[in-house]
Design an enzyme around this catalytic site. Sequence first.
Site, PDB file in Angstrom:
ATOM      1  N   ARG A 131       0.307 -54.618  36.571  1.00 10.30           N
ATOM      2  CA  ARG A 131      -0.453 -55.459  35.268  1.00 10.30           C
ATOM      3  C   ARG A 131      -0.991 -56.766  35.824  1.00 10.30           C
ATOM      4  O   ARG A 131      -0.933 -57.862  35.411  1.00 10.30           O
ATOM      5  CB  ARG A 131       0.748 -55.751  34.347  1.00 10.30           C
ATOM      6  CG  ARG A 131       1.330 -54.587  33.789  1.00 10.30           C
ATOM      7  CD  ARG A 131       1.099 -54.818  32.228  1.00 10.30           C
ATOM      8  NE  ARG A 131       2.353 -53.854  31.378  1.00 10.30           N
ATOM      9  CZ  ARG A 131       2.891 -54.214  30.233  1.00 10.30           C
ATOM     10  NH1 ARG A 131       2.382 -55.073  29.679  1.00 10.30           N
ATOM     11  NH2 ARG A 131       3.486 -53.296  29.958  1.00 10.30           N
ATOM     12  N   ASP A 142      -3.883 -48.612  29.315  1.00 13.04           N
ATOM     13  CA  ASP A 142      -2.646 -48.743  28.880  1.00 13.04           C
ATOM     14  C   ASP A 142      -1.988 -47.351  29.400  1.00 13.04           C
ATOM     15  O   ASP A 142      -3.089 -46.302  29.126  1.00 13.04           O
ATOM     16  CB  ASP A 142      -2.420 -49.278  27.483  1.00 13.04           C
ATOM     17  CG  ASP A 142      -1.041 -49.774  27.313  1.00 13.04           C
ATOM     18  OD1 ASP A 142      -0.513 -50.783  27.846  1.00 13.04           O
ATOM     19  OD2 ASP A 142      -0.158 -49.042  26.916  1.00 13.04           O
ATOM     20  N   ARG A 166     -10.420 -61.109  25.768  1.00 13.05           N
ATOM     21  CA  ARG A 166      -9.750 -60.620  24.907  1.00 13.05           C
ATOM     22  C   ARG A 166      -9.949 -61.247  23.682  1.00 13.05           C
ATOM     23  O   ARG A 166      -9.647 -60.622  22.343  1.00 13.05           O
ATOM     24  CB  ARG A 166      -8.211 -60.875  25.461  1.00 13.05           C
ATOM     25  CG  ARG A 166      -7.018 -60.440  24.668  1.00 13.05           C
ATOM     26  CD  ARG A 166      -7.074 -59.125  24.453  1.00 13.05           C
ATOM     27  NE  ARG A 166      -5.682 -58.825  23.690  1.00 13.05           N
ATOM     28  CZ  ARG A 166      -5.275 -58.921  22.273  1.00 13.05           C
ATOM     29  NH1 ARG A 166      -6.127 -59.370  21.585  1.00 13.05           N
ATOM     30  NH2 ARG A 166      -4.252 -58.548  22.037  1.00 13.05           N
ATOM     31  N   TYR A 185       8.014 -43.908  23.362  1.00 10.07           N
ATOM     32  CA  TYR A 185       7.149 -44.726  22.549  1.00 10.07           C
ATOM     33  C   TYR A 185       6.657 -43.709  21.127  1.00 10.07           C
ATOM     34  O   TYR A 185       6.723 -44.272  20.149  1.00 10.07           O
ATOM     35  CB  TYR A 185       5.832 -45.242  23.179  1.00 10.07           C
ATOM     36  CG  TYR A 185       6.009 -46.508  23.877  1.00 10.07           C
ATOM     37  CD1 TYR A 185       6.406 -47.699  23.428  1.00 10.07           C
ATOM     38  CD2 TYR A 185       6.277 -46.267  25.354  1.00 10.07           C
ATOM     39  CE1 TYR A 185       6.740 -48.733  24.316  1.00 10.07           C
ATOM     40  CE2 TYR A 185       6.608 -47.390  26.251  1.00 10.07           C
ATOM     41  CZ  TYR A 185       6.812 -48.643  25.472  1.00 10.07           C
ATOM     42  OH  TYR A 185       7.010 -49.794  26.342  1.00 10.07           O
ATOM     43  N   ARG A 188      -2.747 -61.396  30.343  1.00  4.80           N
ATOM     44  CA  ARG A 188      -2.852 -62.802  29.753  1.00  4.80           C
ATOM     45  C   ARG A 188      -2.661 -64.225  30.498  1.00  4.80           C
ATOM     46  O   ARG A 188      -3.050 -65.202  30.314  1.00  4.80           O
ATOM     47  CB  ARG A 188      -1.973 -62.535  28.527  1.00  4.80           C
ATOM     48  CG  ARG A 188      -2.428 -61.854  27.484  1.00  4.80           C
ATOM     49  CD  ARG A 188      -1.368 -61.538  26.473  1.00  4.80           C
ATOM     50  NE  ARG A 188      -0.292 -60.883  27.379  1.00  4.80           N
ATOM     51  CZ  ARG A 188       0.861 -60.347  26.604  1.00  4.80           C
ATOM     52  NH1 ARG A 188       0.935 -60.637  25.356  1.00  4.80           N
ATOM     53  NH2 ARG A 188       1.809 -59.582  27.287  1.00  4.80           N
TER      54      ARG A 188
HETATM   55  O1  CP3 Z   1      -1.407 -53.257  35.946  1.00  9.60           O
HETATM   56  C1  CP3 Z   1      -2.666 -53.524  35.216  1.00  9.60           C
HETATM   57  O2  CP3 Z   1      -3.467 -54.637  35.527  1.00  9.60           O
HETATM   58  C2  CP3 Z   1      -3.516 -52.322  34.585  1.00  9.60           C
HETATM   59  C3  CP3 Z   1      -3.183 -52.568  33.116  1.00  9.60           C
HETATM   60  C4  CP3 Z   1      -1.770 -52.086  32.485  1.00  9.60           C
HETATM   61  C5  CP3 Z   1      -1.491 -52.599  31.091  1.00  9.60           C
HETATM   62  N1  CP3 Z   1      -0.439 -51.881  30.737  1.00  9.60           N
HETATM   63  C6  CP3 Z   1      -2.192 -53.452  30.268  1.00  9.60           C
HETATM   64  C7  CP3 Z   1      -1.578 -54.354  29.152  1.00  9.60           C
HETATM   65  C8  CP3 Z   1      -0.904 -51.215  32.765  1.00  9.60           C
HETATM   66  C9  CP3 Z   1      -0.832 -50.349  34.145  1.00  9.60           C
HETATM   67  C10 CP3 Z   1       0.086 -51.106  31.603  1.00  9.60           C
HETATM   68  C11 CP3 Z   1       1.276 -49.882  31.769  1.00  9.60           C
HETATM   69  C12 CP3 Z   1       2.248 -50.124  30.770  1.00  9.60           C
HETATM   70  N2  CP3 Z   1       1.842 -50.335  29.424  1.00  9.60           N
HETATM   71  C13 CP3 Z   1       3.498 -49.697  30.872  1.00  9.60           C
HETATM   72  C14 CP3 Z   1       4.212 -49.427  31.988  1.00  9.60           C
HETATM   73  C15 CP3 Z   1       4.335 -50.368  33.045  1.00  9.60           C
HETATM   74  C16 CP3 Z   1       5.426 -51.435  32.598  1.00  9.60           C
HETATM   75  O3  CP3 Z   1       5.200 -52.451  32.596  1.00  9.60           O
HETATM   76  O4  CP3 Z   1       6.528 -50.922  32.327  1.00  9.60           O
HETATM   77  C17 CP3 Z   1       3.965 -49.954  29.553  1.00  9.60           C
HETATM   78  C18 CP3 Z   1       5.537 -49.800  29.222  1.00  9.60           C
HETATM   79  C19 CP3 Z   1       2.953 -50.398  28.577  1.00  9.60           C
HETATM   80  C20 CP3 Z   1       3.186 -50.327  27.110  1.00  9.60           C
HETATM   81  C21 CP3 Z   1       2.720 -51.825  26.713  1.00  9.60           C
HETATM   82  N3  CP3 Z   1       1.450 -52.357  26.727  1.00  9.60           N
HETATM   83  C22 CP3 Z   1       3.460 -52.676  25.951  1.00  9.60           C
HETATM   84  C23 CP3 Z   1       5.300 -52.363  25.857  1.00  9.60           C
HETATM   85  C24 CP3 Z   1       2.566 -53.585  25.876  1.00  9.60           C
HETATM   86  C25 CP3 Z   1       3.086 -54.959  25.145  1.00  9.60           C
HETATM   87  C26 CP3 Z   1       3.564 -55.824  25.849  1.00  9.60           C
HETATM   88  C27 CP3 Z   1       2.973 -57.046  26.304  1.00  9.60           C
HETATM   89  O5  CP3 Z   1       3.061 -57.490  27.220  1.00  9.60           O
HETATM   90  O6  CP3 Z   1       2.622 -57.643  25.333  1.00  9.60           O
HETATM   91  C28 CP3 Z   1       1.379 -53.548  26.226  1.00  9.60           C
HETATM   92  C29 CP3 Z   1       0.337 -54.110  26.156  1.00  9.60           C
HETATM   93  C30 CP3 Z   1      -0.536 -54.447  27.210  1.00  9.60           C
HETATM   94  N4  CP3 Z   1      -0.926 -53.500  28.506  1.00  9.60           N
HETATM   95  C31 CP3 Z   1      -1.102 -55.985  27.793  1.00  9.60           C
HETATM   96  C32 CP3 Z   1      -1.696 -55.371  28.857  1.00  9.60           C
HETATM   97  C33 CP3 Z   1      -2.668 -56.513  29.746  1.00  9.60           C
HETATM   98  C34 CP3 Z   1      -1.112 -56.989  27.120  1.00  9.60           C
HETATM   99  C35 CP3 Z   1      -1.924 -56.739  25.773  1.00  9.60           C
HETATM  100  C36 CP3 Z   1      -2.624 -58.136  25.153  1.00  9.60           C
HETATM  101  O7  CP3 Z   1      -3.632 -58.464  25.822  1.00  9.60           O
HETATM  102  O8  CP3 Z   1      -2.167 -58.622  24.180  1.00  9.60           O
END
Ligand code: CP3
Length: 361
Positions: free
Chosen positions: A37, A86, A50, A165, A41
């Site tokens: 990730r 995502d 964003r 999910y 943010r």
């Molecule tokens: O690694 C990277 O930079 C690539 C992008 C990436 C995102 N999500 C961007 C993201 C990757 C590889 C993921 C994987 C992901 N997404 C997982 C598996 C990895 C892990 O961390 O366990 C999971 C479980 C998700 C599902 C997901 N997406 C959740 C639960 C959330 C909300 C949590 C949060 O932090 O708000 C997201 C949103 C998300 N995915 C964001 C980002 C940058 C934040 C979104 C925003 O801008 O509000």
Amino acid sequence: MSQHLQAAKNPDKNNSPLLLRACRNEVTERPPVWMMRQAGRYMAEYQALRSGRTFMELCKNIELATEVSLQPYQAFAMDGVIMFSDILTIPDAMGLGLSFTEGMGPRFETPIRHIDQVAKLPIPDPAVDIAYVPAILKNLRQALGSDTQTALIGFSGAPWTLAAYMIEGGSSKHFQLLKQWLFEQPEALETLLAKLTLSVIAYLNAQIEAGAQVLQLFDTWAGILSHAQYERFVLPYHQQIIENLIRRDEVPVILYVNGSRGLLDLMVKAKPDVISVDEKTALGEARKIVDPNIALQGNLDPLALYCAPEVLKPMTQRLIAEGGTQGYIFNLGHGILPKTPVEHVRLVVDTVKSSAVLPVS
Ligand code: CP3
């Protein structure tokens, strides 16, 4: 930790990216570094793009998603660029209606609550239904241009975590509905997992075709399972995915499970090239279970990034020493958190990049 000087897989003759060489279990000058990730943010540049649009709008905007993917590469010169997207793109393309709400995480408009819904779920065609993802990867390949030292990383959620999910309808603390499916109607759950497996295979192969050089399979929530449950509801699907990827010799697979300590032996059985270890298991401990021909990735605690440099730097150095220089990729144990100080990310990357150089014989 002692060096595991095992034969490298497909030893590299043509100077391919450091990250790829480590994935193939080669001895490297220093460990490659990237962070799960890494685009997000905590970066002002991300916040700027964003603002005024939803997370999914950003994911589906090919130009902007390309730009976001490149932000950490431009800011810190990571050794890997992971496409910005995502894991929930597959269920979104299946028609579940994905949205993200501030502070609540993901939410599906139509979660899977009944077995009858499973039969009706389509297997998305990535070239049509998730076309923005291969397009982002193609853009990134082009943007990296003459930089042959940085690897392009694609990824997918794995079936178990996607099912979690889809059934819960969003994030969950206890996974009550998912566990109910597991106990009450395991065959129905297996039908869903099998369908997701076919979707993941098509999705990852499309990413390889579009230029991904490394793939990470995220099975974040498989760590809630017992050994026996993982053996039934997770391992066969990982095996099937990994066996059905194209260009298996060229494109390594990294497997990540959060809470994997008691499951590492089963992760090995899926035959990934790399196992990504979370911060709750020491690398040395993982190494005792993981075959020496599988590389390791990890596992700085994402919370360490909030600590003062005087604490963070020696932690980073200790981890580099523990990982060693054969088949080791420096990363976090889990995704980077919001409000992580940018300068601390820089400190860690710089520390890894300037770490002791070992002669490569
Ligand atoms: O690694 C990277 O930079 C690539 C992008 C990436 C995102 N999500 C961007 C993201 C990757 C590889 C993921 C994987 C992901 N997404 C997982 C598996 C990895 C892990 O961390 O366990 C999971 C479980 C998700 C599902 C997901 N997406 C959740 C639960 C959330 C909300 C949590 C949060 O932090 O708000 C997201 C949103 C998300 N995915 C964001 C980002 C940058 C934040 C979104 C925003 O801008 O509000």
